[in-house]
Write an enzyme that holds these catalytic residues in place. Structure first.
Site, PDB file in Angstrom:
ATOM      1  N   LYS A 232      -0.184  -0.217   7.386  1.00 63.99           N
ATOM      2  CA  LYS A 232      -0.924   0.966   7.814  1.00 63.99           C
ATOM      3  C   LYS A 232      -2.163   0.555   8.596  1.00 63.99           C
ATOM      4  O   LYS A 232      -3.031  -0.154   8.081  1.00 63.99           O
ATOM      5  CB  LYS A 232      -1.329   1.799   6.597  1.00 63.99           C
ATOM      6  CG  LYS A 232      -2.221   3.000   6.903  1.00 63.99           C
ATOM      7  CD  LYS A 232      -2.667   3.686   5.614  1.00 63.99           C
ATOM      8  CE  LYS A 232      -3.752   4.725   5.869  1.00 63.99           C
ATOM      9  NZ  LYS A 232      -4.255   5.322   4.601  1.00 63.99           N
ATOM     10  N   ASP A 237     -10.614   6.836   9.263  1.00 61.06           N
ATOM     11  CA  ASP A 237     -10.022   8.083   8.778  1.00 61.06           C
ATOM     12  C   ASP A 237     -11.121   9.079   8.449  1.00 61.06           C
ATOM     13  O   ASP A 237     -11.775   8.989   7.410  1.00 61.06           O
ATOM     14  CB  ASP A 237      -9.168   7.809   7.528  1.00 61.06           C
ATOM     15  CG  ASP A 237      -8.500   9.063   6.999  1.00 61.06           C
ATOM     16  OD1 ASP A 237      -8.430  10.055   7.755  1.00 61.06           O
ATOM     17  OD2 ASP A 237      -8.053   9.040   5.841  1.00 61.06           O
ATOM     18  N   LYS A 244     -13.270  14.668   5.503  1.00 60.46           N
ATOM     19  CA  LYS A 244     -13.778  14.033   4.290  1.00 60.46           C
ATOM     20  C   LYS A 244     -15.271  14.317   4.136  1.00 60.46           C
ATOM     21  O   LYS A 244     -16.001  14.372   5.127  1.00 60.46           O
ATOM     22  CB  LYS A 244     -13.589  12.515   4.351  1.00 60.46           C
ATOM     23  CG  LYS A 244     -12.175  12.003   4.282  1.00 60.46           C
ATOM     24  CD  LYS A 244     -12.180  10.484   4.391  1.00 60.46           C
ATOM     25  CE  LYS A 244     -10.789   9.898   4.372  1.00 60.46           C
ATOM     26  NZ  LYS A 244     -10.184   9.974   3.029  1.00 60.46           N
ATOM     27  N   ASP A 255      -9.479   1.509   6.152  1.00 61.25           N
ATOM     28  CA  ASP A 255      -8.195   2.194   6.023  1.00 61.25           C
ATOM     29  C   ASP A 255      -7.105   1.525   6.850  1.00 61.25           C
ATOM     30  O   ASP A 255      -5.971   1.975   6.837  1.00 61.25           O
ATOM     31  CB  ASP A 255      -8.338   3.670   6.411  1.00 61.25           C
ATOM     32  CG  ASP A 255      -7.401   4.561   5.614  1.00 61.25           C
ATOM     33  OD1 ASP A 255      -6.931   4.130   4.551  1.00 61.25           O
ATOM     34  OD2 ASP A 255      -7.126   5.684   6.063  1.00 61.25           O
ATOM     35  N   ASP A 314      -5.649  14.829   5.692  1.00 60.42           N
ATOM     36  CA  ASP A 314      -6.212  13.591   5.155  1.00 60.42           C
ATOM     37  C   ASP A 314      -5.145  12.736   4.480  1.00 60.42           C
ATOM     38  O   ASP A 314      -5.433  11.635   4.034  1.00 60.42           O
ATOM     39  CB  ASP A 314      -7.334  13.910   4.160  1.00 60.42           C
ATOM     40  CG  ASP A 314      -8.220  12.705   3.873  1.00 60.42           C
ATOM     41  OD1 ASP A 314      -8.185  11.749   4.673  1.00 60.42           O
ATOM     42  OD2 ASP A 314      -8.931  12.718   2.857  1.00 60.42           O
ATOM     43  N   ARG A 318       0.763   8.130   5.309  1.00 62.47           N
ATOM     44  CA  ARG A 318       2.211   8.173   5.064  1.00 62.47           C
ATOM     45  C   ARG A 318       2.969   8.693   6.280  1.00 62.47           C
ATOM     46  O   ARG A 318       4.145   8.385   6.458  1.00 62.47           O
ATOM     47  CB  ARG A 318       2.500   9.012   3.825  1.00 62.47           C
ATOM     48  CG  ARG A 318       2.191  10.484   3.938  1.00 62.47           C
ATOM     49  CD  ARG A 318       2.025  11.133   2.577  1.00 62.47           C
ATOM     50  NE  ARG A 318       0.802  10.676   1.922  1.00 62.47           N
ATOM     51  CZ  ARG A 318       0.454  11.042   0.695  1.00 62.47           C
ATOM     52  NH1 ARG A 318       1.222  11.857  -0.015  1.00 62.47           N
ATOM     53  NH2 ARG A 318      -0.670  10.584   0.159  1.00 62.47           N
TER      54      ARG A 318
END
Length: 465
Positions: A232, A237, A244, A255, A314, A318
């Site tokens: 990833k 992010d 966030k 991240d 958020d 995936r």
């Protein structure tokens, strides 16, 4: 700096390793000056304690390193790194009755202790050197340490200097060193290449999203086993439109820790000329906020045709991994490993030190667990609990990227990713943290590789099985 051992012919100061058991007998056997010095210093072989013994000219003749008891060594990794941190410049040689695993850990810990992140502040230092102990593969340990240093550097670098384009450059630099090939699909070309979710997550950033694809064939491995690593690469992010809060955004430069970790692992593999066909896939994006950002309630269609309802922007990691996994699965490797800083639920479950992983194949899981224990890179197997499949099936689409309720967040994320791996015979997903919140021997506060050393150690047995 490049981690390395001292030249074999270098004169070295003995570093005597003393467990607490037997310490009194050792002390009693010393001559009076040594015994008096040790006693006056209060040295009792506590784990990680260090004492310099003077020669008659007041130079250092030997160094004592306390090895504590069995429980101390079980609680703390890399005790020898404490000596490396405490000692000044010089060259040292281990002297003690250690097992092969303990010797390797001590030598690797010494190398890892020399890591410093000085890109923005501070100056490089000349660390104390260690002669490679007899019986260890020095080049292999140097490759492991260099891979870990690469991972740490990538994670520690802020997003201002580690966007998708910078991550691509890091991959190209690594490929140049090892003679690997790199192909990159970026921007709107992702749509033409049928990588729509990578595009959707990264399109709001001013730095174009991309899929980085590196391939390498080890010596004599043209027909050898194929291993694909997927990492990833969310370089920052914000949470997207589900923004966030500040407290949750502060560490989001990490991240891309999954990408950083698979690149460190790839270096270990290539530097040691493993006879495998290696592929590294990194979906590199920045999850930003703009008028064209993907939205809660959107339904995206993944590369393999599955539709995904977006209930939280958020939960973007995936999504980008799904396209990369589906691509990798189209030419199934013998083994596929996915690494991602994916869920906070994993941290709640096991904390920052353990690497939770998912695998249906029991032999693969046991090989990873045994390797993690041997090299002190601790892993914890989590369940692909199939009854939770209904939690990721919203009805309006095939999949839900963020099931409501908060239960089993790491498991449902793993089940989501598993839907994109159909034909690969052996698959493991690691939900890592990628950050060491408290300094420890050989592991300074900051970015850290998790699981890579265990995977590297387990690879030969897994691929030979």
């Amino acid at each position: 700096m490049t981690p390395r051992f001292a030249a074999p012919d270098t004169r070295a100061i003995p570093l005597k390793i003393l467990p607490r058991a037997g310490f009194d007998d050792w002390l009693a056997a010393q001559d009076d000056p040594v015994r008096d010095w040790v006693t006056a210093s209060g040295f009792t072989a506590d784990a990680g304690s260090v004492l310099r013994l003077p020669a008659p000219d007041m130079s250092v003749s030997r160094v004592l390193l306390g090895w504590g008891g069995a429980k101390d060594r079980a609680r703390g990794r890399f005790l020898a790194a404490k000596a490396a941190t405490a000692l000044g410049r010089g060259t040292y040689a281990l002297d003690g009755d250690l097992t092969a695993n303990e010797t390797e850990e001590a030598a690797l810990g010494w190398l890892l202790s020399s890591y410093r992140f000085t890109r923005y502040a501070g100056d490089p230092v000349d660390p104390p050197m260690l002669k490679a102990p007899r019986g260890v593969d020095a080049a292999r340990l140097e490759a492991i340490a260099a891979g870990e240093f690469l991972t740490r550097d990538l994670i520690n670098t802020p997003a201002s200097d580690m966007g998708p384009d910078d991550l691509e450059k890091a991959v190209r630099d690594l490929a140049t060193v090892h003679g690997a090939a790199v192909e990159v699909t970026a921007g709107d070309a992702l749509l033409d290449a049928n990588l729509p979710m990578i595009h959707a997550v990264g399109r709001a950033s001013t730095r174009a999203p991309r899929l980085i694809d590196m391939t390498w064939t080890g010596p004599g491995a043209e027909d050898g086993p194929a291993v694909t690593l997927v990492g990833k690469g969310v370089c920052f992010d914000t949470g997207g439109l589900n923004l966030k809060p500040a407290a949750s955004m502060g560490l989001m430069k990490k991240d891309m820790g999954g990408a950083a970790t698979v690149l460190g692992l790839a270096h270990m593999v290539m530097a040691t000329a493993r006879p495998i066909r290696l592929r590294v896939l990194i979906p590199a994006v920045e999850n930003a906020v703009a008028g064209n950002a993907f939205r809660p309630g959107d339904i995206l269609t993944a590369r393999n045709g599955l539709t995904v309802e977006i209930n939280n922007t958020d939960a973007e990691g995936r999504l980008v991994l799904a396209d990369a996994l589906a691509l990798a699965d189209e030419t199934p490797p013998d083994l596929m490993i996915c690494m991602a800083t994916l869920t906070g639920a994993a941290r709640v479950a096991v904390g920052p030190d353990l690497s939770p992983f998912y695998a249906d194949d029991d032999a693969l899981a046991m090989a990873l667990m045994h390797a993690g224990a041997r090299v002190r890179d601790p892993l914890w197997r989590m369940p692909f609990h199939r009854p939770y499949e209904t939690m990721i099936e919203p009805g309006i689409a095939d999949l839900d990227n963020a099931p409501l309720g908060g239960f089993a967040g790491s498991i449902t994320a793993a089940l989501f990713l598993d839907r994109f791996v159909r034909d690969t015979p052996r698959f493991a997903h690691f939900d890592i943290y990628g950050w060491n919140p408290t300094a420890a021997p050989a592991r300074p506060k900051g970015g850290v590789g998790m699981g890579a050393r265990a995977i590297f150690d387990a690879l030969p047995g897994i691929l030979d099985a």
